[in-house]
Structures are given as C-alpha cells and as structure tokens.
Design a protein around this motif. Structure first.
Motif, short mmCIF file in Angstrom:
data_model
loop_
_atom_site.label_atom_id
_atom_site.label_comp_id
_atom_site.label_asym_id
_atom_site.label_seq_id
_atom_site.Cartn_x
_atom_site.Cartn_y
_atom_site.Cartn_z
N PRO A 25 0.83 -1.22 0.00
CA PRO A 25 0.00 0.00 0.00
C PRO A 25 0.85 1.26 0.00
CG PRO A 25 -0.72 -1.57 1.70
CD PRO A 25 0.61 -2.03 1.21
N GLU A 26 0.35 2.27 -0.65
CA GLU A 26 1.06 3.55 -0.72
C GLU A 26 1.22 4.15 0.68
OE1 GLU A 26 0.94 7.76 -3.21
OE2 GLU A 26 -0.68 6.30 -3.42
N GLY A 27 2.41 4.65 0.95
CA GLY A 27 2.68 5.34 2.20
C GLY A 27 3.01 4.44 3.37
N GLU A 28 3.06 3.13 3.14
CA GLU A 28 3.34 2.19 4.22
C GLU A 28 4.65 1.46 3.97
OE1 GLU A 28 0.13 -0.39 5.23
OE2 GLU A 28 -1.27 1.25 5.59
N CYS A 29 5.13 0.79 5.01
CA CYS A 29 6.30 -0.07 4.91
C CYS A 29 5.83 -1.52 5.03
CB CYS A 29 7.33 0.24 5.99
SG CYS A 29 8.78 -0.85 5.97
N THR A 30 6.07 -2.30 3.99
CA THR A 30 5.68 -3.71 3.96
C THR A 30 6.94 -4.55 4.02
OG1 THR A 30 3.71 -3.24 2.63
CG2 THR A 30 4.52 -5.51 2.62
N CYS A 31 6.96 -5.51 4.94
CA CYS A 31 8.13 -6.37 5.12
C CYS A 31 7.84 -7.75 4.53
CB CYS A 31 8.48 -6.49 6.60
SG CYS A 31 10.07 -7.31 6.87
N LEU A 32 8.68 -8.16 3.60
CA LEU A 32 8.60 -9.48 2.98
C LEU A 32 9.53 -10.41 3.74
CD1 LEU A 32 7.40 -11.00 0.47
CD2 LEU A 32 9.51 -10.35 -0.72
N MET A 33 8.99 -11.50 4.27
CA MET A 33 9.76 -12.34 5.18
C MET A 33 9.63 -13.80 4.79
SD MET A 33 8.74 -10.49 8.79
CE MET A 33 10.24 -11.00 9.63
N GLY A 34 10.60 -14.60 5.24
CA GLY A 34 10.61 -16.03 4.99
C GLY A 34 12.01 -16.56 5.18
N ARG A 35 12.14 -17.87 5.29
CA ARG A 35 13.45 -18.48 5.47
C ARG A 35 14.31 -18.28 4.21
NH1 ARG A 35 9.85 -22.49 7.58
NH2 ARG A 35 10.04 -22.69 9.84
N ASN A 36 15.58 -18.55 4.34
CA ASN A 36 16.49 -18.45 3.19
C ASN A 36 16.04 -19.39 2.08
OD1 ASN A 36 18.18 -16.56 4.42
ND2 ASN A 36 19.48 -18.13 5.34
N GLY A 37 16.12 -18.90 0.85
CA GLY A 37 15.86 -19.75 -0.30
C GLY A 37 14.42 -19.93 -0.68
N VAL A 38 13.51 -19.12 -0.12
CA VAL A 38 12.08 -19.31 -0.43
C VAL A 38 11.61 -18.46 -1.61
CG1 VAL A 38 11.55 -19.95 1.96
CG2 VAL A 38 11.30 -17.55 1.23
N GLY A 39 12.49 -17.58 -2.12
CA GLY A 39 12.12 -16.81 -3.30
C GLY A 39 11.99 -15.32 -3.11
N LYS A 40 12.42 -14.80 -1.97
CA LYS A 40 12.24 -13.36 -1.70
C LYS A 40 13.04 -12.50 -2.67
CE LYS A 40 13.66 -13.57 2.56
NZ LYS A 40 14.11 -15.01 2.57
N THR A 41 14.34 -12.80 -2.81
CA THR A 41 15.17 -12.01 -3.71
C THR A 41 14.72 -12.18 -5.16
OG1 THR A 41 17.10 -12.00 -2.24
CG2 THR A 41 17.53 -11.73 -4.59
N THR A 42 14.33 -13.39 -5.52
CA THR A 42 13.80 -13.63 -6.87
C THR A 42 12.59 -12.74 -7.13
OG1 THR A 42 14.59 -15.91 -6.92
CG2 THR A 42 12.75 -15.37 -8.38
N LEU A 43 11.72 -12.62 -6.13
CA LEU A 43 10.53 -11.78 -6.27
C LEU A 43 10.93 -10.33 -6.53
CD1 LEU A 43 7.36 -11.93 -4.07
CD2 LEU A 43 8.41 -9.75 -4.61
N LEU A 44 11.89 -9.82 -5.75
CA LEU A 44 12.30 -8.43 -5.93
C LEU A 44 12.92 -8.22 -7.31
CD1 LEU A 44 13.82 -7.35 -2.49
CD2 LEU A 44 11.45 -7.32 -3.26
N LYS A 45 13.73 -9.17 -7.76
CA LYS A 45 14.34 -9.05 -9.08
C LYS A 45 13.29 -9.10 -10.18
CE LYS A 45 19.00 -10.73 -8.01
NZ LYS A 45 20.02 -11.77 -8.32
N ALA A 46 12.23 -9.86 -9.96
CA ALA A 46 11.13 -9.89 -10.93
C ALA A 46 10.42 -8.54 -10.97
CB ALA A 46 10.14 -11.00 -10.58
N VAL A 47 10.21 -7.94 -9.81
CA VAL A 47 9.60 -6.61 -9.76
C VAL A 47 10.46 -5.61 -10.51
CG1 VAL A 47 8.99 -4.69 -8.24
CG2 VAL A 47 8.33 -7.01 -7.62
N MET A 48 11.77 -5.71 -10.35
CA MET A 48 12.68 -4.75 -10.96
C MET A 48 12.99 -5.04 -12.42
SD MET A 48 13.01 -2.54 -8.65
CE MET A 48 14.12 -1.52 -9.60
#
Length: 231
Positions: A25-48
């Motif tokens: 949401p606009e104006g908020e801080c959202t934290c993406l969490m999970g154990r190592n290797g679950v796809g968090k960095t992949t998700l950010l790279k897809a967004v970018m």
C-alpha cells in the motif's frame, strides 16, 4: 501502489514463484519475510525487471511492469537497494551517487542534499573509493544511491545483512523517517524480526515461492513465526 497477482517465475525448469500475490500500500512499509531460499530475492528481481516472469501481473500505480525493460522502473520512481549492495568499488562515493542522476533527466545535476543529511558520512567521504568503505558505509552508499532518484517506492533487500549494530540502528531510523515522516512507500526484505516489527506496518510471509500469510505487523504472532520463520 505496487500489486503482484499470480506471478510465476522459473529458473530453467525449476518453478521458483508459484502464483504469488503481494500488495504494497502507498505510504506504508511492507516487510517481505521467509526463510532463506524461499524466493524473496527472486521476487524483488522480478519486480525490478532483472528476471522475467512466466505469467502474472506486476503493476505499479496501475501501470503494468511485467515484460517491460528494467530501466522503466527507475524512471517511474522505484529505487532499489539489492542484496550485497552492488556499489561500484572503483568509483568514488560521489561518482556512485551520480550514477542515478542521468535517469532523472538532463536537468538533474546535483545530488539531493537529503542524502547527506540522512547519511553524513557520505558527505565526509565523497572522494573515497566505494571499495575502501566499511560494509556499513557501503550499505549507506547503496541506499543513498537509490535515494538520488528521489523515488516514490524504495525496495531494500536485507539492508542489515552483515552490518554492525550501530549502523543497523541508523538504517532503521532512516527507513522510519523516510516512510513515516516523508511518506515514502517501502518494500523491505528483512530476516531480523525485532527490526521488522519496529519498522514495518505490514508483513507478507513467503514459503517455497508462495505467499502464505499477510497482514498488519501486529498480527505476526508466535504461531506464524514458528511455522514460517524459525530455523
């Protein structure tokens, strides 16, 4: 502001992201969490736009990003601080910061003063090479470089990884100030639970490439922590 719906991503034949949904949401801080290797960095790279998606929608302010060139994100106002910082070690601090000015157009010639207000050490080390800085100073430089874009959305991938505690505290204070005082929307990947609870408004948990829980940060209870974050 940022919405992902049904995103699927593959490395070769390996299915990494599975029909993943995420809303920032606009104006908020959202934290993406999970154990190592679950796809968090992949998700950010897809967004970018650094990794292609097989299917699904990635929309920023209603504009579809999936399949569009990576440089479009910066022009639309998305700043990105990758895991591992990825500064240019042979360039000076000033040169690293100036890299982002060209994206803002020919009239952008000065590094925004708030970069040095937020991170005074960068102003003191303008002529020092990025590779000669400490890990904490390099992280401050990486965040400062993203802020040169004057973004509307700031994405940070584990900004506290390998950083000394006093710099972690400073980075947390900067994120909270940008988000809560200046209204900058933030998407943060973070492993440190106390930091996430101090900094974020909302959380989204990822497990094996799927979004498994989300909500207000106060709803991140011991059951969810034990199931999806405990090692």
């Amino acid at each position: 502001m940022l919405r992902l719906e049904g995103v699927n991503q593959f490395y070769g034949e390996s299915h990494i992201l599975w029909d993943l949904d995420l809303e920032v949401p606009e104006g908020e801080c959202t934290c993406l969490m999970g154990r190592n290797g679950v796809g968090k960095t992949t998700l950010l790279k897809a967004v970018m736009g650094l990794l292609p998606v097989r299917s699904g929608s990635i929309r920023f302010d209603g504009r579809e990003l999936a399949g569009r060139p990576a440089e479009l994100r910066a022009r639309l106002g998305i700043g990105y601080v990758p895991q591992g910082r990825e500064i240019f070690p042979q360039l000076t601090v000033e040169e690293n910061l100036r890299v982002g000015l060209g994206i803002r157009g020919p009239r952008a010639r000065r590094i925004p003063g708030r970069v040095f207000e937020l991170f005074p050490v960068l102003g003191e080390m303008l002529n020092r090479r990025g590779g000669d800085l400490s890990g904490g100073q390099q992280q401050q430089l990486a965040i400062g470089r993203a802020l040169v874009l004057e973004p509307r959305l700031l994405i940070l991938d584990e900004p506290n990884e390998g950083i000394q505690p006093n710099i972690v505290h400073q980075i947390g204070a900067v994120i909270r100030r940008l988000n809560r005082e200046e209204g900058l929307t933030v998407l943060l990947v973070e492993q440190k639970l106390p930091f996430a609870r101090r900094t974020a408004h909302r959380f989204n948990l990822v497990e094996k490439g799927r979004s498994v829980a989300s909500g207000a940060i106060g709803q991140l209870d011991d059951t969810l922590v034990g199931r999806y974050l405990a090692v």
